[in-house]
Design a protein around this motif. Structure first.
Motif, mmCIF file in Angstrom:
data_model
loop_
_atom_site.group_PDB
_atom_site.id
_atom_site.type_symbol
_atom_site.label_atom_id
_atom_site.label_comp_id
_atom_site.label_asym_id
_atom_site.label_seq_id
_atom_site.Cartn_x
_atom_site.Cartn_y
_atom_site.Cartn_z
ATOM 1 N N ILE A 239 44.774 38.322 44.973
ATOM 2 C CA ILE A 239 44.222 37.054 45.446
ATOM 3 C C ILE A 239 44.283 37.045 46.967
ATOM 4 O O ILE A 239 45.377 37.018 47.550
ATOM 5 N N HIS A 240 43.138 37.101 47.614
ATOM 6 C CA HIS A 240 43.056 37.039 49.073
ATOM 7 C C HIS A 240 42.873 35.571 49.474
ATOM 8 O O HIS A 240 41.890 34.935 49.078
ATOM 9 N N VAL A 241 43.816 35.035 50.246
ATOM 10 C CA VAL A 241 43.754 33.606 50.598
ATOM 11 C C VAL A 241 43.839 33.436 52.113
ATOM 12 O O VAL A 241 44.517 34.207 52.807
ATOM 13 N N GLY A 242 43.149 32.442 52.635
ATOM 14 C CA GLY A 242 43.237 32.113 54.048
ATOM 15 C C GLY A 242 44.626 31.636 54.409
ATOM 16 O O GLY A 242 45.317 31.015 53.595
ATOM 17 N N TYR A 243 45.050 31.928 55.622
ATOM 18 C CA TYR A 243 46.415 31.610 56.024
ATOM 19 C C TYR A 243 46.659 30.112 56.190
ATOM 20 O O TYR A 243 47.794 29.678 56.365
ATOM 21 N N MET A 244 45.593 29.289 56.132
ATOM 22 C CA MET A 244 45.767 27.842 56.172
ATOM 23 C C MET A 244 45.388 27.195 54.839
ATOM 24 O O MET A 244 45.371 25.979 54.717
ATOM 25 N N GLU A 245 45.121 28.026 53.850
ATOM 26 C CA GLU A 245 44.652 27.514 52.562
ATOM 27 C C GLU A 245 45.817 26.991 51.736
ATOM 28 O O GLU A 245 46.826 27.656 51.565
ATOM 29 N N VAL A 246 45.675 25.762 51.235
ATOM 30 C CA VAL A 246 46.621 25.203 50.281
ATOM 31 C C VAL A 246 45.978 25.374 48.908
ATOM 32 O O VAL A 246 44.933 24.788 48.639
ATOM 33 N N PHE A 247 46.571 26.173 48.045
ATOM 34 C CA PHE A 247 45.899 26.541 46.803
ATOM 35 C C PHE A 247 46.868 26.494 45.625
ATOM 36 O O PHE A 247 48.091 26.450 45.784
ATOM 37 N N ASN A 248 46.300 26.523 44.429
ATOM 38 C CA ASN A 248 47.065 26.455 43.189
ATOM 39 C C ASN A 248 46.865 27.773 42.441
ATOM 40 O O ASN A 248 45.776 28.049 41.936
ATOM 41 N N VAL A 249 47.911 28.587 42.356
ATOM 42 C CA VAL A 249 47.810 29.898 41.719
ATOM 43 C C VAL A 249 47.530 29.743 40.225
ATOM 44 O O VAL A 249 46.767 30.522 39.642
ATOM 45 N N GLU A 250 48.117 28.717 39.600
ATOM 46 C CA GLU A 250 47.907 28.491 38.169
ATOM 47 C C GLU A 250 46.431 28.297 37.851
ATOM 48 O O GLU A 250 45.911 28.836 36.869
ATOM 49 N N GLU A 251 45.731 27.525 38.690
ATOM 50 C CA GLU A 251 44.304 27.288 38.476
ATOM 51 C C GLU A 251 43.502 28.576 38.619
ATOM 52 O O GLU A 251 42.568 28.827 37.853
ATOM 53 N N ILE A 252 43.872 29.402 39.605
ATOM 54 C CA ILE A 252 43.177 30.679 39.806
ATOM 55 C C ILE A 252 43.367 31.578 38.591
ATOM 56 O O ILE A 252 42.425 32.242 38.129
ATOM 57 N N LEU A 253 44.579 31.592 38.046
ATOM 58 C CA LEU A 253 44.849 32.424 36.874
ATOM 59 C C LEU A 253 44.028 31.960 35.671
ATOM 60 O O LEU A 253 43.481 32.781 34.921
ATOM 61 N N SER B 288 58.481 30.002 42.598
ATOM 62 C CA SER B 288 58.804 28.578 42.610
ATOM 63 C C SER B 288 58.040 27.864 43.711
ATOM 64 O O SER B 288 57.638 26.708 43.565
ATOM 65 N N PHE B 289 57.826 28.558 44.825
ATOM 66 C CA PHE B 289 57.087 27.980 45.948
ATOM 67 C C PHE B 289 55.673 27.585 45.527
ATOM 68 O O PHE B 289 55.127 26.595 45.998
ATOM 69 N N TYR B 290 55.087 28.363 44.607
ATOM 70 C CA TYR B 290 53.740 28.072 44.139
ATOM 71 C C TYR B 290 53.732 27.172 42.903
ATOM 72 O O TYR B 290 52.736 27.069 42.201
ATOM 73 N N ASN B 291 54.868 26.532 42.661
ATOM 74 C CA ASN B 291 54.977 25.479 41.641
ATOM 75 C C ASN B 291 54.628 25.937 40.229
ATOM 76 O O ASN B 291 53.985 25.223 39.465
ATOM 77 N N PHE B 292 55.067 27.142 39.861
ATOM 78 C CA PHE B 292 54.928 27.561 38.479
ATOM 79 C C PHE B 292 55.951 26.816 37.617
ATOM 80 O O PHE B 292 57.032 26.459 38.100
ATOM 81 N N PRO B 293 55.647 26.586 36.351
ATOM 82 C CA PRO B 293 56.611 25.904 35.473
ATOM 83 C C PRO B 293 57.920 26.684 35.381
ATOM 84 O O PRO B 293 57.913 27.893 35.127
ATOM 85 N N GLN B 294 59.025 26.002 35.605
ATOM 86 C CA GLN B 294 60.328 26.667 35.631
ATOM 87 C C GLN B 294 60.651 27.358 34.308
ATOM 88 O O GLN B 294 61.310 28.396 34.279
ATOM 89 N N GLU B 295 60.186 26.768 33.190
ATOM 90 C CA GLU B 295 60.529 27.336 31.883
ATOM 91 C C GLU B 295 59.884 28.694 31.639
ATOM 92 O O GLU B 295 60.291 29.436 30.739
ATOM 93 N N LYS B 296 58.884 29.050 32.446
ATOM 94 C CA LYS B 296 58.218 30.345 32.283
ATOM 95 C C LYS B 296 58.834 31.443 33.150
ATOM 96 O O LYS B 296 58.526 32.621 32.983
ATOM 97 N N ILE C 212 43.568 33.961 32.318
ATOM 98 C CA ILE C 212 44.963 34.374 32.148
ATOM 99 C C ILE C 212 45.803 33.146 31.805
ATOM 100 O O ILE C 212 45.896 32.199 32.594
ATOM 101 N N ASN C 213 46.407 33.153 30.648
ATOM 102 C CA ASN C 213 47.295 32.065 30.225
ATOM 103 C C ASN C 213 48.655 32.679 29.922
ATOM 104 O O ASN C 213 48.951 33.074 28.802
ATOM 105 N N GLU C 214 49.467 32.774 30.940
ATOM 106 C CA GLU C 214 50.703 33.538 30.844
ATOM 107 C C GLU C 214 51.744 32.829 29.968
ATOM 108 O O GLU C 214 51.811 31.599 29.927
ATOM 109 N N ARG C 215 52.529 33.649 29.309
ATOM 110 C CA ARG C 215 53.659 33.137 28.529
ATOM 111 C C ARG C 215 54.951 33.215 29.333
ATOM 112 O O ARG C 215 55.802 32.346 29.255
ATOM 113 N N THR C 216 55.059 34.279 30.113
ATOM 114 C CA THR C 216 56.265 34.514 30.903
ATOM 115 C C THR C 216 55.880 35.042 32.280
ATOM 116 O O THR C 216 54.887 35.764 32.421
ATOM 117 N N ILE C 217 56.671 34.646 33.286
ATOM 118 C CA ILE C 217 56.439 35.115 34.658
ATOM 119 C C ILE C 217 57.701 35.820 35.143
ATOM 120 O O ILE C 217 58.779 35.211 35.233
#
Length: 606
Positions: free
Chosen positions: A535-549, A588-596, A554-559
């Motif tokens: 994932i190439h992102v701009g250095y000022m981009e505020v983005f959601n990795v979960e949405e990109i996945l 955690s910085f990208y706000n993934f669900p802790q349980e995963k 991609i619907n991950e079960r475990t990270i």
């Protein structure tokens, strides 16, 4: 241009006045008051000071920022980080890249160091206007400090909820503010039109020739009239260049009128030099003084808000580009991804503001320490844009940028005299983020050099063997890597040593680019059951990795992620290990669900 487009453009100009010009717009509250503590309000000195201020606004704000800096942008974005990203690819020497990076680190740290004084001096100077109300003229200073502290607390407390709705009112309030101070200034200018003669630079030159030492000293206070000018460039991406430049024409006229009006006023009221703006407003319309005081407090809060939002923004960029530790980031707006809140930074700033209030106690003493970092940031900007114009062979712009850059350096040299008079507080506060940056970048370099990564070819060969021979866990697993070419050691440890192989395994790499915004995905299948997503992102981009996945199916079960346990005998690296442990992990910085999340621990000695 259609009526709808014209209304939209005018609306953007009003927004620019609220977002960009709060800091420089409130400078008239204290600038001349501080200067006339040093020089007497005689005709020659008043004309000399006004000439200095007028040409500082022309050379530093109009030329360096409104014209030259805003002509340099990446996809409409501006700021010191943009200049660094723009300049780095042009540099062939690793030494020059290092120097430019250091300039960027210093600029970011100085912004925070001097930035905390903005709410303190702005709010306190506004609150001190209460002393001109007859019934409150003997209000104890401690009461004023408590009032300023409560206003500051309310300002910082509201950050968690976001300022999107409140920000809509910022523009109209600042329009009223500029009209008010400009109109009152115009009234007193009309009483003595000869005051406009101070626009002649010879008054500043003659004052310098007659009093060279005093002239050099007051440059450190003249620069207060330009603080906030750097926002013209830093906030360009939010509003566009044209609204900011148009807004500056309006703000510049109002500022010139209020400064020249104050100059005309102090010539006839020499006893009012302690607070000329409030004094002339009080004489102009006593019945409107209290509403004006309330307006002043609102304007200073707006100026402070711009500083807080700016610091959140640059620190987020620093986290994304991995030069600053990760802190927990909250998104305060569903519509505007740029609206973020960083709790630990917010309350650190608030603590520093309160310390500044009770250490200096008076706005005049705060002003004696203010401007050091702002002038330093202006010097860095002037130097960098000159180098960029030289590389681009834009010789006319290079000549003007070198002139404005030299002027910024002279202002900064004068501001160094503020260090023993409280300016060291700016440096002490700036030392905190600078120490974090140096410690974190050096620690990361040490940590990465101790990693035992595996080249992709060797990993794939072993992976195919294990994947074909062993059973698979149902679902999809994510593995984060910093480089797409090499595989971090925790991944083969998880798969081969621990025997954890899912039906589908995806290695994810998040890579900042030299562009400020934009998201680009590269998805490839490495072999059966194993994919790579870069994932190439701009250095000022505020983005959601979960949405990109999810966009990639991609619907991950475990990270899984690497969780390093750092061991060191060196005090600096022990401190780095502590900072890293206290910071949220990469995922955690990208706000993934802790349980995963599952951290794969590795003991590393550095």
């Amino acid at each position: 241009m259609t009526l709808k487009e014209r209304i939209k453009n005018e609306t953007m100009v009003v927004k620019a006045l609220g977002v960009v010009y709060g800091d420089i717009g409130t400078s008239p509250i204290y600038t001349l008051a501080v200067i006339f503590l040093i020089v007497p309000p005689l005709l020659s000195s008043v004309y000399g000071v006004l000439s200095f201020i007028f040409w500082a606004l022309i050379i530093i704000v109009t030329v360096q920022y409104a014209w030259l800096a805003t002509s340099l942008s990446e996809k409409g974005e501006g700021g010191t980080v943009v200049l660094i990203q723009m300049l780095t690819p042009c540099l062939k020497s690793a030494k020059m890249v290092t120097i430019v990076s250091i300039l960027g680190f210093l600029g970011l740290s100085l912004m925070i160091g001097d930035g905390v004084i903005t709410p303190a001096i702005s709010i306190l100077s506004a609150v001190e206007g209460i002393l001109l109300i007859p019934a409150y003229d003997e209000t104890p200073q401690v009461t004023l400090l408590i009032m300023a502290s409560l206003i500051a607390f309310a300002l910082f407390a509201v950050q968690r909820k976001g300022i999107e709705r409140v920000a809509a009112a910022f523009g109209p309030i600042m329009v009223i503010w500029f009209i008010s101070i400009g109109s009152v200034g115009l009234w007193y200018v009309f009483k003595d039109l000869s005051i406009f003669a101070a626009m002649n630079p010879m008054y500043a030159i003659n004052f310098t020739l007659d009093h060279p030492a005093i002239a050099f000293i007051i440059l450190a206070d003249i620069v207060l009239a330009t603080t906030g000018g750097e926002a013209l460039y830093a906030d360009m991406g939010h509003l566009g260049r044209l609204p900011i430049v148009k807004g500056w024409v309006f703000a510049f006229c109002a500022l010139v009128l209020t400064y020249f009006g104050q100059g005309a006023f102090v010539l006839t009221h020499p006893d009012s030099v302690g607070s000329p703006l409030f004094e002339m407003m009080h004489e102009f319309a006593p019945s409107l003084y209290i509403p004006f005081l309330i307006l002043t407090i609102m304007a200073t809060v707006i100026a402070s808000q711009a500083m807080i939002s700016g610091i959140f923004s640059v620190l987020y960029q620093a986290m994304i580009t991995r030069i600053f530790p990760h802190f927990r980031v909250q998104y305060t707006s569903r519509e505007l991804h740029s609206q973020i809140y960083i709790s630990s930074i917010n309350w650190f700033l608030f603590t520093c503001v309160i310390i500044m209030l009770f250490v200096f106690k008076e706005s005049s003493k705060l002003a004696a320490a203010y401007g050091l970092a702002a002038s330093g940031a202006m010097s860095i900007t002037g130097t960098m844009i000159t180098i960029i114009f030289a590389y681009r062979k834009a010789w006319i712009k290079m000549i003007f940028s070198s002139i404005s850059g030299t002027a910024s350096i002279i202002f900064f040299a004068s501001c160094l005299l503020k260090i023993p008079h409280g300016g060291y507080w700016s440096l002490l506060i700036a030392a905190v983020p600078l120490s974090f940056i140096v410690l974190y970048t050096q620690g990361q370099q040490r940590l990465y050099s101790s990693f035992h990564s595996i080249d992709k070819a060797s990993f794939l060969e072993k992976y195919k063997q294990h994947y074909s021979q062993e059973s698979h866990i149902e679902g999809t697993a994510l593995f984060f890597a910093r480089k797409a070419e090499n595989i971090p050691a925790y991944i083969p440890k998880t798969m081969f040593q621990n025997g954890i192989i899912y039906e589908r395994n995806v290695i994810v790499k998040v890579k900042p680019t030299y562009e400020p915004f934009g998201i680009r995905k590269e998805f490839s299948s490495l072999c059966e059951g194993l994919d790579l997503l870069v994932i190439h992102v701009g250095y000022m981009e505020v983005f959601n990795v979960e949405e990109i996945l999810k966009e990639q199916g991609i619907n991950e079960r475990t990270i899984f992620y690497g969780d390093e346990e750092i061991v060191s005998k060196h005090i600096a690296w022990k401190l780095y290990a502590f900072v890293k442990d206290m910071s949220p992990s990469f995922v955690s910085f990208y706000n993934f669900p802790q349980e995963k999340l599952i951290g794969v621990s590795r003991r590393i000695e550095i």
